[in-house]
Design a protein around this motif. Structure first.
Motif, PDB file in Angstrom:
ATOM      1  N   ASN A  93       0.893  -1.239  -0.054  1.00  0.00           N
ATOM      2  CA  ASN A  93      -0.115   0.119  -0.052  1.00  0.00           C
ATOM      3  C   ASN A  93       1.007   1.258   0.208  1.00  0.00           C
ATOM      4  OD1 ASN A  93      -1.837   2.048   0.413  1.00  0.00           O
ATOM      5  ND2 ASN A  93      -3.033   1.062   2.146  1.00  0.00           N
ATOM      6  N   GLU A 108       0.476   3.987   0.530  1.00  0.00           N
ATOM      7  CA  GLU A 108       0.347   5.185   1.676  1.00  0.00           C
ATOM      8  C   GLU A 108       1.351   4.580   2.805  1.00  0.00           C
ATOM      9  OE1 GLU A 108      -2.128   8.047   0.957  1.00  0.00           O
ATOM     10  OE2 GLU A 108      -1.589   7.635   2.964  1.00  0.00           O
ATOM     11  N   ILE A 109       1.388   3.318   3.067  1.00  0.00           N
ATOM     12  CA  ILE A 109       2.358   2.743   4.192  1.00  0.00           C
ATOM     13  C   ILE A 109       3.500   3.262   3.647  1.00  0.00           C
ATOM     14  CG2 ILE A 109       2.761   0.866   5.495  1.00  0.00           C
ATOM     15  CD1 ILE A 109       0.050  -0.161   5.153  1.00  0.00           C
ATOM     16  N   VAL A 149      -9.434  -2.212  12.857  1.00  0.00           N
ATOM     17  CA  VAL A 149      -8.532  -1.286  12.197  1.00  0.00           C
ATOM     18  C   VAL A 149      -6.997  -1.285  12.525  1.00  0.00           C
ATOM     19  CG1 VAL A 149      -7.959   1.363  12.153  1.00  0.00           C
ATOM     20  CG2 VAL A 149     -10.319   0.643  12.114  1.00  0.00           C
ATOM     21  N   LYS A 150      -6.860  -1.667  14.042  1.00  0.00           N
ATOM     22  CA  LYS A 150      -5.479  -1.777  14.429  1.00  0.00           C
ATOM     23  C   LYS A 150      -4.800  -3.001  13.901  1.00  0.00           C
ATOM     24  CE  LYS A 150      -6.291  -1.672  18.940  1.00  0.00           C
ATOM     25  NZ  LYS A 150      -5.700  -1.500  20.312  1.00  0.00           N
ATOM     26  N   CYS A 201      -5.504  -4.539  10.581  1.00  0.00           N
ATOM     27  CA  CYS A 201      -5.224  -4.700   9.265  1.00  0.00           C
ATOM     28  C   CYS A 201      -3.898  -4.682   8.840  1.00  0.00           C
ATOM     29  CB  CYS A 201      -6.390  -3.999   8.468  1.00  0.00           C
ATOM     30  SG  CYS A 201      -6.042  -3.931   6.529  1.00  0.00           S
ATOM     31  N   ASN A 250      -2.506  -3.930   5.981  1.00  0.00           N
ATOM     32  CA  ASN A 250      -2.453  -3.357   4.772  1.00  0.00           C
ATOM     33  C   ASN A 250      -3.152  -1.866   4.595  1.00  0.00           C
ATOM     34  OD1 ASN A 250      -0.734  -3.151   2.346  1.00  0.00           O
ATOM     35  ND2 ASN A 250      -2.542  -4.012   1.128  1.00  0.00           N
ATOM     36  N   LYS A 251      -3.560  -1.348   5.847  1.00  0.00           N
ATOM     37  CA  LYS A 251      -4.393  -0.251   6.181  1.00  0.00           C
ATOM     38  C   LYS A 251      -5.503  -0.139   5.090  1.00  0.00           C
ATOM     39  CE  LYS A 251      -2.127   3.731   7.873  1.00  0.00           C
ATOM     40  NZ  LYS A 251      -1.722   5.186   7.858  1.00  0.00           N
ATOM     41  N   VAL A 269     -10.026   1.633   7.918  1.00  0.00           N
ATOM     42  CA  VAL A 269      -9.728   2.860   8.634  1.00  0.00           C
ATOM     43  C   VAL A 269     -10.828   3.358   9.571  1.00  0.00           C
ATOM     44  CG1 VAL A 269      -7.977   3.754   6.786  1.00  0.00           C
ATOM     45  CG2 VAL A 269     -10.421   4.324   6.681  1.00  0.00           C
TER      46      VAL A 269
END
Lengths: 501, 367, 155
Positions: free
Chosen positions: A440, A442-443, C139-140, C142, C144-145, C148
C-alpha cells in the motif's frame, strides 16, 4: 522425479501451542507452503518451496512461526560447499545459466566496515546539529572553475543545470517491470516529500507518475524502453545507463510473463514479449559516441536537464570516469559490485566488478589529479546500508549516494532473493495484481520518508561530531577517515591512513 | 418554540411506537396521548410465544425501556376502548362516553383473531386465540401435563403457538384447510421440508381439511376423522380492526385505505400497521401486510407527517424472519417470476427473478 | 462520528480483521488462549472474497456495520434489542430472541449470528465501544491499512 537432487533449503517451524489456525499464513504465501489440513484440524507446511521471505512470520498474529535453515546437510567441505554442489546439480538438470536476484551475497570484504570516522575533541569543537545550522543540501552537476562577478555584485558566471537535493541520498534505479507500480508510487511520493529524487530505471515512466516529474530521474538504457520527448522533458535529470554494478558488461532481460498490459504500455513494447536490453548501447561504441548521445539528449531537452552517466565499477573505472568527465556529462554514477538487480546470471553477479569503496576512491583521486573533478558530480551506489556508509562515501569523494536495496527493505523486502520468480510476497518485485496489492503506497512512502529522514539526522550527528557543518565540507575529506585491518595497498587505494596514524 | 399540537394515538404496539418516534423527531413538546385496550406497557406481540415457552420474562417482553412513556412525555390511557371517531369535531369517544379532542389522530388498532363460525364451537370449554399477552396467559393456565392440544391453522401464529409448547408434556395436532403448512410464505417444496422437520418434533399435521363439528372435547373433520382434545387453539387468521374508520366515514377495503403518507380519507386521521392496506411494491398490488417491521415504519412515517413533515412510505414488501422449533426461515417479496433453487437437506434457497431484478426469495435453514 | 471504512483497493482477504475482532470481543487478555479454549467471540466483521479473474486479480472486502443514520435493523427489531446510542447501533443480547428480522432488513448484510449462543442471538459491530480495545480492533490489526477509522461526514 525419480531422484530428488534438491532438498528444501528451509524448514518452516510452527509452535502448535501458539498457532490459532487463522490461516493467514496460508493466504499470504504465494509459494503455497502453508495449508490447513481438515483431517487433523491443524495447519501444516510443505517447506520445499519456501524461500524464507518472512511474510508468514511477520503476519502471524500470535508469532507462532519461524523459518530456519534446514539441518539436512551434505558432508562438510570447505572447497565444495553445499551451495556450489547444488548449483552444479541445477545446471546438470537444466542446462541453463543460473539466475539470481538482488546483490552479491558472497563473503568478500566489506570495506565500509573497515573504515572508521573521526570525531572532534579538544582541539576542534564538535557541532550540535540540534542547536546549530547544518547543511545537508547538495547540488549535483557541473561546477564552474571560478565565479566571476559583475560590478554590482551579481554573478556573471553561467551555471549549468543542477539537480537540487535536500539530502545527499537518492533512490536508485529500479525499473517498472522488475518492481511493481505500487513500489514506484511509494518511491515517487517519498522522493517528492523528502525533496530528493528517485530513478525510473529502464522501464520508462508510468503516465500516473508524470506529476512527480520534478523529483524523477529518467533513465535512457540500452533497450531505450519508453523513451520519447515527453519522457525526457518530464524528469529533473536524464541518466544514460552504460552499466549496472550487479551485472557489468551484459544487458538485461525481463521475461515476457512480466510484460503485462501496464508494463507493456509504459515500456512501449508488445505484451508478452521478452524485454531484452542489449549489452552495449548499439549506438555507443566509443567515448566519442557517448559524447554524441549526451549532447543529443541535451539538444532534445534544450540544455535544461543535467545528464548523468551511470557505469558499473570495473577494473579501469578511473580511466572510464575520466573519459566521461570530458564527454559533457554533468554527473557520473558508479554502481559497485554489491548492487542489486531483479535478475542477473549468478556467476556474473558474484564474480564481476569491484567494490564501490575502492572504485570511488580511485575515481575521485584520478579526477582530482587530472584537474577535472569539478566537471562532474559523483554519485555512488552498490550497497549503501546505513547513514555511516553514506558519511564514509561522501568523505571518500562522493557528492551523493543512491540507495536501492535499503529502500526496498523499507518497503518490506526481506532479501529472500527470489525476485526472478515474480512471486514477491511483499508486493515489490512482482506484477501479479493480488501480490502487488500488498504494498500500500500510503504505508510504503511513509516508511521510505522515515528511513531517509532518520539517515539524514544521523549524517548530521556524525558530521557534527566531526566539527563539520555541511556536506560540501565533508566531501572528499579523506582526513576524516581511518582504516582498520586494511593492508598497505588497500589503504593507498582508498587514500586514507590506518587508525592510530 | 412550544408546540401546542395534541397527538392522539389509538394503539400501543409497533405502529404506535413508530409514530411516537416519528413525532418526537420533529416535535419535542407536543402532547401525545396513547390509548390502549390492553393494560400493559408496550410489549412485542411476537414475544408471547417465547413467553409461553419460558424463553423470555414479562420484563423482557417490553418493546421499549420501562421509562419510555416518561422520557417521551406521553400520557397513557390503558384499559380504554375507543368506540367512535368524530372527524368533523376532531374528537374521539371512549367507552365511558368521555370525549377526547385531537389535532392529529393515528389509528393503529392492529388486527384481531378471526374466529370463523363453526358448528358446536360454543360447546368447547377451553378454547383460545393466540394474539395478545392475555391470550397467552389464559392458555398457559389451561394447559396441564399430558394435555391434548388441537390447533386450527398451520400458519405463522398456529405454528408459533405449537413451538411454544414443544417442551411441555402435551400432544399436539395441527389442522389446516390448505394443502401445505405456512401457505402464505412458503412454496410447496420449502413447506414440505418444514413440515417433516416439525413432525420429527412430535407434532401431527392433518391438512386439506377442516372441522365440520365440535362437541365438547371432540372435533369431527370433513374427512370423517375424529380428534379428541383438551385444549383448542384457534389460529385461522386475523382481520384488521377497521370499524372505527369505516363507521366514521373513511374508506376501507379489507384494511383501512391510506395514501402514501399514511393519511386516511378522513382529514387529520392517519392509520398505520396491521389495520391498514399497503401497496406491496414487489408484486405491485395492494394487500394487508401484517408484519412488525412494516407496522413500525408506517407508524414512523405517519408520525413524521402528523408533526407537519412530508414523508412517503414507499417500501412496503412482505417480509418475514421467523424460526420454528430451531429451523429458520427468511422470506421476502413476491414469488412470481423465474426461480433459482438450491436444496441441500434442510437448507433450501429459492431466488425469484422478474424483469432482471430479484423480486422475492425464500431461505430456509442456514440463512 | 468516526466510523469504520474499508478500502477494497487494499483488502488482501487475509481475514486477520476477523480474528482480531473475535479476540477483542472475547474478554480474554491472551489471544492464544482465546482461540485455543474456544472463548473467541463470533467476529462482527466478515470478509467477502471476490472471484479471481483471468489475470489473477480479485476484489476482497470486509463487511461490518455502517451505523446508518436511519437504521433498518432497529426499525424492524421485534423486541427493541437493537437501539442507537450516541450514533452507534447497539445490541442488547439479553433481549434478542434470534428472530433474524434484522438479518433480513440490513442492506449490507453485516448482522451475524452469534455462534457462542448457539445461533439463538445475533451480534454486530459496536465500534469496540463495549470492549477494552479502545480503537476498533479491525483497524489496528489490518496489515495493509485497508480498514480505517475516520470521520467522513456522509452516512
Amino acid at each position: 522425479m525419480p531422484i530428488n537432487y534438491f532438498s528444501q533449503e528451509f524448514d518452516v517451524v510452527r509452535d502448535p501451542n501458539r498457532c490459532i489456525k487463522c490461516r493467514a499464513c496460508e493466504r499470504q504465501c504465494a509459494n503455497e507452503v502453508h495449508f490447513y489440513d481438515p483431517e487433523t484440524d491443524s495447519m501444516r507446511a510443505d517447506s520445499l518451496t519456501c524461500v524464507d521471505c518472512q511474510r508468514c512470520v511477520s503476519i502471524c498474529p500470535t508469532r507462532a512461526l519461524k523459518i530456519v535453515k534446514t539441518d539436512n546437510t551434505f558432508r562438510e567441505n570447505h572447497n565444495w560447499s553445499q551451495q556450489i554442489m547444488t548449483e552444479v546439480y541445477r545446471q546438470a538438470e537444466s542446462g541453463g545459466v543460473l539466475l539470481s536476484s538482488m546483490g552479491n551475497p558472497k563473503d568478500y570484504p566489506v570495506y565500509w566496515d573497515k573504515i572508521l570516522i573521526n570525531a572532534s575533541q579538544v582541539t576542534n569543537p564538535s557541532i550540535d546539529p540540534l542547536r546549530e545550522p547544518m547543511e545537508t543540501k547538495v547540488f549535483l552537476g557541473q561546477k564552474p572553475e571560478e565565479i566571476k562577478f559583475n560590478v554590482d555584485g551579481s554573478i556573471n558566471t553561467k551555471i549549468t543545470p543542477q539537480v537540487e537535493l535536500n539530502m545527499p541520498i537518492m533512490f536508485s534505479a529500479m525499473s517498472y517491470g522488475s518492481i511493481s507500480k505500487n513500489a514506484h508510487e511509494s518511491l515517487a511520493r517519498a522522493a517528492t516529500e523528502l525533496g530528493t529524487c528517485y530513478n525510473t530505471g529502464e522501464g520508462g515512466l508510468h503516465k500516473d507518475f508524470y506529476q512527480y516529474g520534478a523529483n524523477t530521474i529518467v533513465q535512457v538504457a540500452s533497450g531505450r524502453f519508453g523513451i520519447f520527448k515527453d519522457y525526457l522533458e518530464a524528469g529533473a535529470a536524464i541518466e544514460i545507463k552504460m552499466g549496472q554494478g550487479a551485472k557489468p558488461g551484459i544487458g538485461g532481460h525481463l521475461p515476457g510473463i512480466k510484460i503485462r498490459e501496464d508494463v507493456s504500455k509504459t515500456r512501449m513494447i508488445p505484451m508478452g514479449t521478452d524485454a531484452i536490453s542489449p549489452a552495449p548501447h548499439h549506438d555507443i561504441y566509443s567515448i566519442e559516441d557517448l559524447r554524441q548521445l549526451v549532447f543529443s539528449l541535451k539538444e532534445a531537452t534544450n540544455y535544461e536537464k543535467p545528464i548523468i552517466v551511470k557505469i558499473a565499477a570495473v577494473h579501469n573505472v578511473a580511466a572510464i570516469a575520466s573519459g566521461i568527465a570530458r564527454s559533457g556529462a554533468d554527473i557520473i554514477a558508479i554502481d559497485g559490485y554489491r548492487g542489486g538487480t531483479g535478475a542477473a546470471p549468478t556467476r556474473i553477479r558474484d564474480n564481476v566488478g569491484i567494490p564501490i569503496e575502492l572504485a570511488l576512491a580511485s575515481v575521485d583521486q584520478r579526477l582530482r589529479d587530472e584537474g577535472i573533478r569539478n566537471n562532474v558530480s559523483v554519485v555512488v551506489a552498490g550497497s549503501i546500508r546505513s547513514a555511516a556508509d553514506c558519511v564514509k562515501a561522501i568523505a571518500l569523494g562522493a557528492d551523493a549516494v543512491y540507495i536501492g536495496t535499503a529502500a526496498l527493505l523499507a518497503l518490506g523486502c526481506h532479501l529472500c532473493r527470489s525476485c526472478h520468480s515474480g512471486k514477491c510476497n511483499w508486493g515489490i518485485a512482482t506484477q501479479r495484481p493480488d501480490l502487488v496489492k500488498r504494498l500500500n503506497p500510503e504505508i510504503g512512502y511513509k516508511r521510505l520518508v522515515n528511513l531517509v529522514k532518520a539517515w539524514n539526522h544521523e549524517i548530521m550527528e556524525m558530521m557534527g561530531g566531526m566539527g563539520i557543518n555541511s556536506v560540501e565540507a565533508l566531501r572528499g575529506n579523506r582526513l576524516m577517515l581511518r582504516g582498520i585491518g586494511l593492508n598497505e595497498k588497500e589503504l593507498s587505494i582508498l587514500g586514507i591512513s590506518h587508525a592510530g596514524e | 418554540m412550544q408546540s401546542n399540537m395534541k397527538y392522539v394515538i389509538i394503539g400501543n404496539s409497533a405502529a404506535a411506537i413508530g409514530a411516537v418516534q416519528g413525532i418526537r423527531e420533529y416535535d419535542k413538546d407536543g402532547q401525545i396521548v396513547i390509548i390502549s385496550n390492553e393494560s400493559y406497557h408496550t410489549y412485542s406481540r411476537p414475544l408471547i410465544s417465547y413467553w409461553l415457552e419460558g424463553k423470555v420474562t414479562e420484563e423482557k417482553m417490553r418493546y421499549r425501556n420501562a421509562d419510555f412513556y416518561e422520557k417521551n412525555n406521553i400520557d397513557t390511557l390503558f384499559d380504554t376502548t375507543v368506540t367512535s371517531i368524530d372527524s368533523d369535531k376532531k374528537e374521539i369517544v371512549i367507552q365511558n362516553g368521555n370525549r377526547i379532542s385531537y389535532d392529529k389522530l393515528l389509528v393503529a388498532t392492529g388486527s384481531r383473531p378471526f374466529v370463523p363460525p363453526m358448528d358446536g364451537l360454543d360447546s368447547v370449554e377451553k378454547k383460545f386465540t393466540f394474539m395478545s399477552y392475555d391470550d397467552a396467559k389464559a392458555l398457559k393456565a389451561a394447559l396441564f401435563d399430558g394435555a391434548k392440544v388441537l390447533i386450527i391453522g398451520a400458519g405463522l401464529i398456529g405454528l408459533k403457538a405449537a413451538e411454544a409448547m414443544q417442551h411441555m408434556n402435551v400432544k399436539m395436532t395441527v389442522i389446516d384447510l390448505a394443502d401445505r403448512i405456512l401457505p402464505s410464505i412458503l412454496d410447496a417444496d420449502a413447506s414440505a421440508i418444514m413440515q417433516s422437520y416439525i413432525e420429527n418434533k412430535g407434532v401431527k399435521f392433518i391438512l386439506n381439511t377442516s372441522v365440520s363439528k365440535f362437541s365438547k372435547n371432540n372435533a369431527v373433520l370433513k374427512t370423517g376423522e375424529s380428534v379428541d382434545f383438551d385444549v383448542l387453539i384457534l389460529a385461522v387468521g386475523v382481520r384488521p380492526n377497521t370499524s372505527l374508520i369505516s363507521e366514521a366515514g373513511g374508506n376501507v377495503n379489507r384494511g383501512i385505505i391510506t395514501d402514501l403518507t399514511q393519511m386516511t380519507t378522513l382529514r387529520n386521521v392517519y392509520a398505520a400497521g396491521d389495520c391498514t392496506e399497503s401497496h406491496d411494491i414487489s408484486s405491485d398490488t395492494d394487500k394487508i401486510l401484517a408484519l412488525l417491521p412494516n407496522a413500525f415504519m408506517q407508524g414512523e412515517v405517519a408520525g413524521k407527517n402528523m408533526a407537519g413533515k412530508s414523508f412517503y412510505y414507499l417500501n412496503a414488501i412482505p417480509m418475514n424472519a421467523i424460526g420454528f422449533f430451531g429451523l429458520h426461515i427468511i422470506t421476502a417479496g413476491s414469488y412470481e417470476g423465474e426461480a433459482y433453487v438450491e436444496k441441500d437437506g434442510e437448507n433450501y434457497k429459492k431466488l425469484v427473478i422478474k424483469d432482471n431484478k430479484l423480486t422475492g426469495y425464500i431461505l430456509m435453514g442456514d440463512v | 462520528m468516526k466510523k469504520v471504512y474499508v478500502n477494497e483497493d487494499w483488502c488482501l482477504g487475509c481475514h486477520l480483521c476477523e480474528y482480531y475482532c473475535a479476540f477483542a470481543n472475547s474478554g480474554e487478555t491472551d489471544m492464544i488462549n482465546a482461540f485455543k479454549n474456544n472463548k473467541a467471540a463470533t467476529p462482527r466483521i466478515t470478509i467477502e472474497e471476490g472471484e479471481k479473474s483471468a489475470d489473477g486479480s480479485n476484489v476482497n472486502f470486509a463487511v461490518s456495520c455502517r451505523h446508518c443514520d436511519d437504521p433498518a435493523c432497529v426499525k424492524g427489531c421485534i423486541t427493541g434489542a437493537l437501539s442507537i446510542k450516541d450514533g452507534v447501533i447497539c445490541i442488547d443480547e439479553t433481549r434478542c430472541v434470534g428472530c433474524y428480522t434484522c438479518v433480513l432488513t440490513c442492506p449490507y448484510g453485516c448482522i451475524v449470528v452469534d455462534k457462542s449462543s448457539g445461533g439463538k442471538t445475533i451480534t454486530k459491530c459496536e465500534l469496540c465501544t463495549k470492549n477494552s480495545s479502545g480503537e476498533p480492533a479491525c483497524v489496528k490489526g489490518c496489515p495493509n491499512k485497508a480498514i480505517v477509522f475516520e470521520e467522513r461526514g456522509a452516512k
